[in-house]
Scaffold this motif. Structure first.
Motif, PDB file in Angstrom:
ATOM      1  N   GLU A   5      -0.188   5.628   3.895  1.00 61.22           N
ATOM      2  CA  GLU A   5      -1.453   5.185   4.482  1.00 61.22           C
ATOM      3  C   GLU A   5      -1.263   4.203   5.620  1.00 61.22           C
ATOM      4  OE1 GLU A   5      -3.938   3.449   1.528  1.00 61.22           O
ATOM      5  OE2 GLU A   5      -3.637   5.151   0.174  1.00 61.22           O
ATOM      6  N   TYR A   6      -0.114   3.628   5.695  1.00 67.66           N
ATOM      7  CA  TYR A   6       0.056   2.580   6.692  1.00 67.66           C
ATOM      8  C   TYR A   6       0.065   3.180   8.090  1.00 67.66           C
ATOM      9  CZ  TYR A   6       1.164  -1.792   8.742  1.00 67.66           C
ATOM     10  OH  TYR A   6       1.073  -2.926   9.490  1.00 67.66           O
ATOM     11  N   VAL A   7      -0.724   2.591   8.972  1.00 76.74           N
ATOM     12  CA  VAL A   7      -0.802   3.111  10.338  1.00 76.74           C
ATOM     13  C   VAL A   7       0.189   2.360  11.221  1.00 76.74           C
ATOM     14  CG1 VAL A   7      -2.302   3.496  12.311  1.00 76.74           C
ATOM     15  CG2 VAL A   7      -3.239   3.570   9.981  1.00 76.74           C
ATOM     16  N   GLU A  13     -12.670 -13.532   4.358  1.00 81.63           N
ATOM     17  CA  GLU A  13     -11.297 -14.029   4.489  1.00 81.63           C
ATOM     18  C   GLU A  13     -11.097 -15.407   3.873  1.00 81.63           C
ATOM     19  OE1 GLU A  13      -9.005 -11.953   8.142  1.00 81.63           O
ATOM     20  OE2 GLU A  13      -9.189 -14.106   8.043  1.00 81.63           O
ATOM     21  N   MET A  71       0.880  -1.174   0.000  1.00 83.56           N
ATOM     22  CA  MET A  71       0.000   0.000   0.000  1.00 83.56           C
ATOM     23  C   MET A  71       0.911   1.216   0.000  1.00 83.56           C
ATOM     24  SD  MET A  71      -1.374  -0.202   3.954  1.00 83.56           S
ATOM     25  CE  MET A  71      -2.985  -0.225   3.340  1.00 83.56           C
ATOM     26  N   HIS A  95      -7.014   0.941  12.235  1.00 87.02           N
ATOM     27  CA  HIS A  95      -5.814   0.096  12.251  1.00 87.02           C
ATOM     28  C   HIS A  95      -4.890   0.442  13.402  1.00 87.02           C
ATOM     29  CE1 HIS A  95      -7.158  -1.385   8.453  1.00 87.02           C
ATOM     30  NE2 HIS A  95      -6.971  -0.235   7.837  1.00 87.02           N
ATOM     31  N   PRO A 118     -12.643  -5.761  15.256  1.00 84.26           N
ATOM     32  CA  PRO A 118     -13.474  -6.265  14.165  1.00 84.26           C
ATOM     33  C   PRO A 118     -12.642  -6.912  13.075  1.00 84.26           C
ATOM     34  CG  PRO A 118     -13.365  -3.868  14.146  1.00 84.26           C
ATOM     35  CD  PRO A 118     -12.725  -4.320  15.416  1.00 84.26           C
ATOM     36  N   ASN A 119     -13.342  -7.672  12.323  1.00 75.82           N
ATOM     37  CA  ASN A 119     -12.762  -8.269  11.150  1.00 75.82           C
ATOM     38  C   ASN A 119     -12.205  -7.178  10.249  1.00 75.82           C
ATOM     39  OD1 ASN A 119     -12.294 -10.456   9.724  1.00 75.82           O
ATOM     40  ND2 ASN A 119     -14.429 -11.001   9.397  1.00 75.82           N
ATOM     41  N   MET A 120     -11.060  -7.452   9.630  1.00 74.95           N
ATOM     42  CA  MET A 120     -10.481  -6.497   8.687  1.00 74.95           C
ATOM     43  C   MET A 120      -9.859  -5.284   9.375  1.00 74.95           C
ATOM     44  SD  MET A 120     -10.644  -7.439   5.606  1.00 74.95           S
ATOM     45  CE  MET A 120     -10.495  -5.959   4.607  1.00 74.95           C
ATOM     46  N   SER A 121      -9.740  -5.324  10.694  1.00 72.04           N
ATOM     47  CA  SER A 121      -9.205  -4.137  11.343  1.00 72.04           C
ATOM     48  C   SER A 121      -7.685  -4.139  11.350  1.00 72.04           C
ATOM     49  CB  SER A 121      -9.725  -4.052  12.772  1.00 72.04           C
ATOM     50  OG  SER A 121      -9.306  -5.203  13.489  1.00 72.04           O
ATOM     51  N   GLY A 122      -7.091  -5.306  11.197  1.00 75.01           N
ATOM     52  CA  GLY A 122      -5.633  -5.345  11.133  1.00 75.01           C
ATOM     53  C   GLY A 122      -4.992  -6.208  12.210  1.00 75.01           C
ATOM     54  N   LYS A 123      -5.756  -7.132  12.784  1.00 75.81           N
ATOM     55  CA  LYS A 123      -5.197  -7.994  13.819  1.00 75.81           C
ATOM     56  C   LYS A 123      -4.094  -8.892  13.243  1.00 75.81           C
ATOM     57  CE  LYS A 123      -9.218  -9.881  14.831  1.00 75.81           C
ATOM     58  NZ  LYS A 123     -10.031  -9.139  13.841  1.00 75.81           N
ATOM     59  N   SER A 124      -4.433  -9.562  12.177  1.00 76.35           N
ATOM     60  CA  SER A 124      -3.454 -10.492  11.595  1.00 76.35           C
ATOM     61  C   SER A 124      -2.212  -9.742  11.136  1.00 76.35           C
ATOM     62  CB  SER A 124      -4.068 -11.226  10.407  1.00 76.35           C
ATOM     63  OG  SER A 124      -5.227 -11.896  10.812  1.00 76.35           O
ATOM     64  N   THR A 125      -2.439  -8.589  10.542  1.00 80.82           N
ATOM     65  CA  THR A 125      -1.315  -7.805  10.043  1.00 80.82           C
ATOM     66  C   THR A 125      -0.381  -7.422  11.193  1.00 80.82           C
ATOM     67  OG1 THR A 125      -2.839  -6.923   8.416  1.00 80.82           O
ATOM     68  CG2 THR A 125      -0.731  -5.801   8.637  1.00 80.82           C
TER      69      THR A 125
HETATM   70  P1  ADP Z   1      -7.984  -8.820  10.644  1.00 73.70           P
HETATM   71  O1  ADP Z   1      -7.008  -9.905  10.906  1.00 73.70           O
HETATM   72  O2  ADP Z   1      -8.252  -8.007  11.853  1.00 73.70           O
HETATM   73  O3  ADP Z   1      -9.233  -9.306  10.037  1.00 73.70           O
HETATM   74  P2  ADP Z   1      -6.094  -7.963   8.681  1.00 73.70           P
HETATM   75  O4  ADP Z   1      -4.868  -7.923   9.493  1.00 73.70           O
HETATM   76  O5  ADP Z   1      -6.278  -9.104   7.777  1.00 73.70           O
HETATM   77  O6  ADP Z   1      -7.379  -7.802   9.610  1.00 73.70           O
HETATM   78  O7  ADP Z   1      -6.128  -6.600   7.893  1.00 73.70           O
HETATM   79  C1  ADP Z   1      -7.071  -6.315   6.914  1.00 73.70           C
HETATM   80  C2  ADP Z   1      -6.552  -5.269   5.965  1.00 73.70           C
HETATM   81  O8  ADP Z   1      -6.399  -4.032   6.619  1.00 73.70           O
HETATM   82  C3  ADP Z   1      -5.158  -5.572   5.455  1.00 73.70           C
HETATM   83  O9  ADP Z   1      -5.222  -6.329   4.285  1.00 73.70           O
HETATM   84  C4  ADP Z   1      -4.568  -4.230   5.188  1.00 73.70           C
HETATM   85  O10 ADP Z   1      -4.867  -3.816   3.880  1.00 73.70           O
HETATM   86  C5  ADP Z   1      -5.274  -3.337   6.154  1.00 73.70           C
HETATM   87  N1  ADP Z   1      -4.392  -3.005   7.280  1.00 73.70           N
HETATM   88  C6  ADP Z   1      -4.085  -3.806   8.319  1.00 73.70           C
HETATM   89  N2  ADP Z   1      -3.275  -3.178   9.193  1.00 73.70           N
HETATM   90  C7  ADP Z   1      -3.073  -1.944   8.702  1.00 73.70           C
HETATM   91  C8  ADP Z   1      -2.331  -0.808   9.147  1.00 73.70           C
HETATM   92  N3  ADP Z   1      -1.639  -0.827  10.295  1.00 73.70           N
HETATM   93  N4  ADP Z   1      -2.355   0.304   8.384  1.00 73.70           N
HETATM   94  C9  ADP Z   1      -3.056   0.329   7.246  1.00 73.70           C
HETATM   95  N5  ADP Z   1      -3.767  -0.696   6.768  1.00 73.70           N
HETATM   96  C10 ADP Z   1      -3.784  -1.830   7.477  1.00 73.70           C
END
Ligand code: ADP
Ligand code: MG
Length: 864
Positions: free
Chosen positions: A585-587, A845, A581, A750, A605-612
């Motif tokens: 934009e990266y937080v 997912e 990205m 995020h 929540p889902n998609m919030s960035g837990k896995s990341t």
């Molecule tokens: P979760 O595990 O909570 O469902 P993910 O970790 O899969 O969420 O993140 C979902 C998407 O959010 C990622 O594909 C990425 O694009 C975006 N994202 C995650 N962490 C960040 C961050 N710190 N800053 C910006 N975008 C992020």
């Protein structure tokens, strides 16, 4: 065999020795295949299947490829995992009495290819062999292209599979008595060709490579490998290096699942390099460096002193921008010395290769000077190890012409002044040609024919050509007529033929002599093989270290510091996601953990960035331990001995295990092997089974890690109920990834913060995914009902280990009846449970296959 012609009999007896390979049987200008080989090869290579009479009743299936185009066909077969035996005519067909003698001269296998497309520049090509003694395994690895030999002892089949997968071995050699069960596992989990070979005798020759290896099982593995190489290659293996033993304990251990999950060298979905950590890091300039980079990623270090040496060099490069850029330019000129050394030993380098070797060596003195001038001793010490092989450089520049041709038989390879005899021939040829030019001028003058010229062709040699129009001006009998063309006549004279003989003789001798001189030169280069190999190693190291500096510079990474027990990452980022990205934009996020606070429970929540977030911590640790700067503003980390992950709903489809089984296998692996110095990532564990089942397991796992292991653990969960554990477990802290609602829509920030998330935003995600409006409204209504029902229970609840009844019986009924307004049979408890599971499915997912699997599972349950 009787009934067949002698040639087919010969074919069959040779084929009997090479059952598991395609036999390329040389017949004149073709390699032919017969019988089953022909049937199979015609399909695989899409070539015409014909047949021939072989003496028996039925015609024999046959197909063939022209010998000069064979390389491409061989490559295709190897790429598909087959082996090819090359069978040549070993006597001159004209001299042969009866059938021409034929022999297999090389067996080409996936693990022993020396050239072609299947050989990737940036990757090692390993042949391996495996021995087993009760629970222990010995793995030997050889990269025939570079001559590298290693052995490693492994304690379990899991470790073995991980290692074979990680190094990407193409082929594995085992004895015929090797366990079928283990073999099956290997083939299931790693794409590797299997070869059987029973020779494993420890010869003098083998001992000379492996005298310092004391473990008999390791020696045996190497013996088997070596015999197999000898048997298949049938040529000089002088470039093979002494066997090196490595131990898994010397490096950070990352099991197979985690390597895949963390996408270190390829992505999970597409298996591409693009999107992996390797892809992010690869700023190497040589293929040797690229191969070493992959090895380093695969084996992060444990010794902080060694890591610091690398980090210091990286830092020095970052502070010496111009030197680094200069080095990068010079490295571009450095050829793949390692593979070249292999090809020198194999005897298949040409003059162009040697010119490239010369050019590479010419770079070394200035690289050495440049590196030697670097400020930090850890960086500068690399200079001492750069052996410029001066004698070889001098020899090559004296011997080789500036732009030699690829062919080594047609001359123009050797430089003037290198060999006296060659110079004599060259002069003779040159003088002869000058004489021809003078003759042309003389004859033009004396005949007055301006267009008269001397020409040459292969059939008639040198001739004098006079155009038809000018023939009347030519005095009768001046030359001897040789050839008549449409508008010219060609003539010769005895003197012309005499000179011609001298020129041709000189040229023929020249070509022969040059060929000889080239072969001698190649022999001399052979004596430098081991020096070239160690030069290659230092160059590769420098290349990887400058690569780290380049990436760290470009992406604003910081130098990590090692601590006893603390993680403190300030403004950390996920290196790959950040690159993909826009980095704006990266937080960035912090991570704070220590001995007292070693378990983070992550909700959000889902998609919030837990896995990341979780992956970013693991990747940061790996980057630090391979000696690279890390994506953060400040980074303090312990040296981790192992990393375990259980991430996402990735399904190990290839091995046919179900999602949940994989999940449990991965969890078991972590729980069985992790220590207090390990890092564990558990991402939504328990998701693959029913809610209570999953939640119970999740909690039990957390408690176990907390009590028994004490590893630094990041645990993300969608089981909100687990956040209550913070009160119970002293080392556990709740963090959550923030999202806010903005005008009824969810906005992901995020941002990771202390405390538990307060709400599930699943419906909002569904909204973002544009599910029908009507459905969204319905879901919102249901949610508030469920929450109302569940809330009272949660409040009363002090211990979450007992399952909660979130869906009271009353609610279940209205669930189906409200909208339709007509009577239907009430759904059973099982159906209710399944509905709930469907509702909780994280469809965003899943990939289509996972979704199908899930659907299949649900349908099966319903049918029961
Ligand atoms: P979760 O595990 O909570 O469902 P993910 O970790 O899969 O969420 O993140 C979902 C998407 O959010 C990622 O594909 C990425 O694009 C975006 N994202 C995650 N962490 C960040 C961050 N710190 N800053 C910006 N975008 C992020
Ligand atoms: Mg996730």
């Amino acid at each position: 065999m009787s009934g067949y012609t002698p040639m087919i009999q010969q074919y069959l007896s040779i084929k009997a020795e090479y059952q598991d390979a395609f036999l390329f049987f040389r017949l004149g200008d073709f390699y032919e295949m017969f019988f089953d080989d022909a049937l199979k090869a015609s399909k695989e290579l899409e070539i015409t299947l014909t047949s021939r009479d072989g003496g028996s009743q039925d015609r024999i299936p046959m197909c063939g490829v022209p010998y000069h185009a064979a390389a491409a066909y061989i490559e295709r077969l190897i790429e598909k995992g087959y082996k090819v035996a090359i069978c040549e005519q070993t006597e001159d067909p004209k001299q042969a009495k009866g059938v021409v003698k034929r022999e297999v001269v090389q067996l080409i296998t996936p693990g022993t290819v020396m050239e072609g497309k299947s050989l990737k520049e940036n990757e090692n090509n390993y042949l391996s062999s495996l021995e087993r003694e009760e629970k222990h395994f010995a793995l030997a690895l050889t990269d025939l292209t570079t001559g590298e030999n290693t052995v490693v002892k492994l304690a379990s089949i899991d470790e073995t599979v991980t290692e074979i997968y990680a190094v990407g071995a193409k082929e594995i050699v085992i004895s015929s008595g090797f366990s079928d069960i283990i073999l099956e596992q290997l083939q299931k989990r790693c794409a590797v060709a299997v070869s059987v070979s029973d020779e494993d005798e420890l010869t003098e020759e083998i001992i000379s490579y492996a005298e310092h290896i004391s473990d008999p099982l390791l020696r045996k593995a190497f013996s088997r490998l070596y015999h197999y190489l000898k048997k298949t290659q049938m040529r000089n293996l002088q470039h093979l290096q002494k066997v090196k033993e490595y131990k898994l304990q010397q490096h950070m251990k990352i099991d197979l699942y985690s390597k895949r999950n963390l996408e270190l060298t390829e992505t999970i979905r597409s298996k591409d390099k693009k999107g992996s950590l390797l892809w992010l890091l690869d700023e190497t300039k040589t293929s040797m460096g690229a191969r070493m980079l992959k090895q380093w990623i695969d084996k992060p270090l444990l010794d902080p002193v060694e890591i610091d040496k690398r980090l210091n060099t990286v830092e020095t490069f970052m502070n010496s921008y111009f030197e680094k850029e200069d080095l990068r330019e010079k490295l571009k000129e450095v050829y793949d010395l390692e593979r070249l050394a292999g090809r020198v030993a194999f005897g298949n380098v040409n003059a162009r290769d040697l010119t490239q070797l010369r050019r590479s060596l010419e770079q070394i003195p200035s690289i050495r000077e440049l590196v030697g001038s670097l400020k930090h001793p850890d960086a500068a010490r690399h200079a001492e190890k750069l052996d410029p092989c001066e004698e070889l450089t001098v020899l090559l520049s004296d011997a080789l012409a500036e732009h030699p041709p690829i062919s080594i038989k047609e001359g123009n390879i050797i430089r003037d002044g290198f060999d006296e005899q060659l110079d004599i021939y060259r002069n003779a040829s040159k003088n002869g040609k000058t004489w021809m030019v003078q003759l042309e001028q003389r004859e033009r003058q004396s005949t007055g024919i301006k267009s008269l010229k001397i020409g040459y062709n292969k059939v008639f040699g040198y001739y004098i050509e006079v155009s038809r129009a000018n023939l009347p001006h030519l005095p009768e009998g001046r030359y001897e007529r040789k050839q008549t063309l449409a508008n010219a006549e060609r003539f010769i004279t005895p003197e012309l033929k005499e000179k011609e003989a001298l020129i041709l003789e000189a040229e023929e001798k020249m070509a022969e002599l040059e060929h000889q001189l080239f072969l001698q030169l190649r022999e001399k280069v052979k004596t430098f093989i081991s020096r070239l190999q160690s030069l290659a190693k230092t160059i590769s190291e420098l290349d990887v270290l400058q690569c780290f500096a380049t990436v760290s510079d470009k992406r604003h990474y910081c130098k990590p510091q090692f601590t006893a027990d603390e993680i403190r990452l300030i403004d950390g980022r996920h290196p790959v996601v950040e690159k993909v990205m826009d980095s704006q934009e990266y937080v960035p996020n912090n991570c704070l953990m220590n001995a007292e606070r070693n378990l983070l429970l992550i909700t959000g929540p889902n998609m919030s960035g837990k896995s990341t977030y979780m992956r970013q911590i693991a990747l940061t640790a790996i980057l630090a331990q391979i000696g690279c700067f890390v994506p953060a503003k400040e980074a303090y980390l312990p040296v981790f001995d192992q990393i375990f992950t259980r991430i996402g709903a990735a399904d190990d489809l290839i091995s046919g295990q179900s999602t949940f089984m994989v999940e449990m296998l991965e969890a078991r692996n972590a729980l069985a092997h992790a220590t207090s110095r390990s890092l564990i990532l558990f991402d939504e564990i328990g998701r693959g089974t029913s809610t209570y089942d999953g939640m119970a397991l999740a909690q039990a796992i957390i408690e176990y890690v907390h009590k028994e292991i004490g590893a630094k653990t990041l645990f993300s969960t969608h089981y909100h109920e687990l956040t209550i554990l913070e009160k119970k477990l002293s080392g556990l802290e709740n963090v959550h990834v923030k999202a806010v609602e903005d005008q009824g829509k969810v906005v992901f920030l995020h941002k990771v913060d202390r405390g538990a998330a307060d709400k599930s935003y699943g419906i909002h995600v569904a909204e973002l995914a544009e599910l029908p409006e009507q459905l969204i409204q319905r879901a919102k209504k249901l949610l508030s009902k469920f929450e109302a029902a569940g809330a009272s229970i949660t409040r009363e609840q002090s211990d979450v280990s007992a399952p909660q009844t979130i869906y009271p019986e009353k609610e279940q009924l209205s669930f189906f009846h409200e909208e339709e307004g007509k009577q239907e049979k009430a759904p059973s408890k099982k159906e209710m449970q399944l509905l709930k599971e469907i509702r909780e499915l994280n469809i965003l997912e899943m990939n289509p296959l996972e979704a199908m699997n899930e659907l299949y599972r649900i349908q099966k349950k319903l049918k029961k």
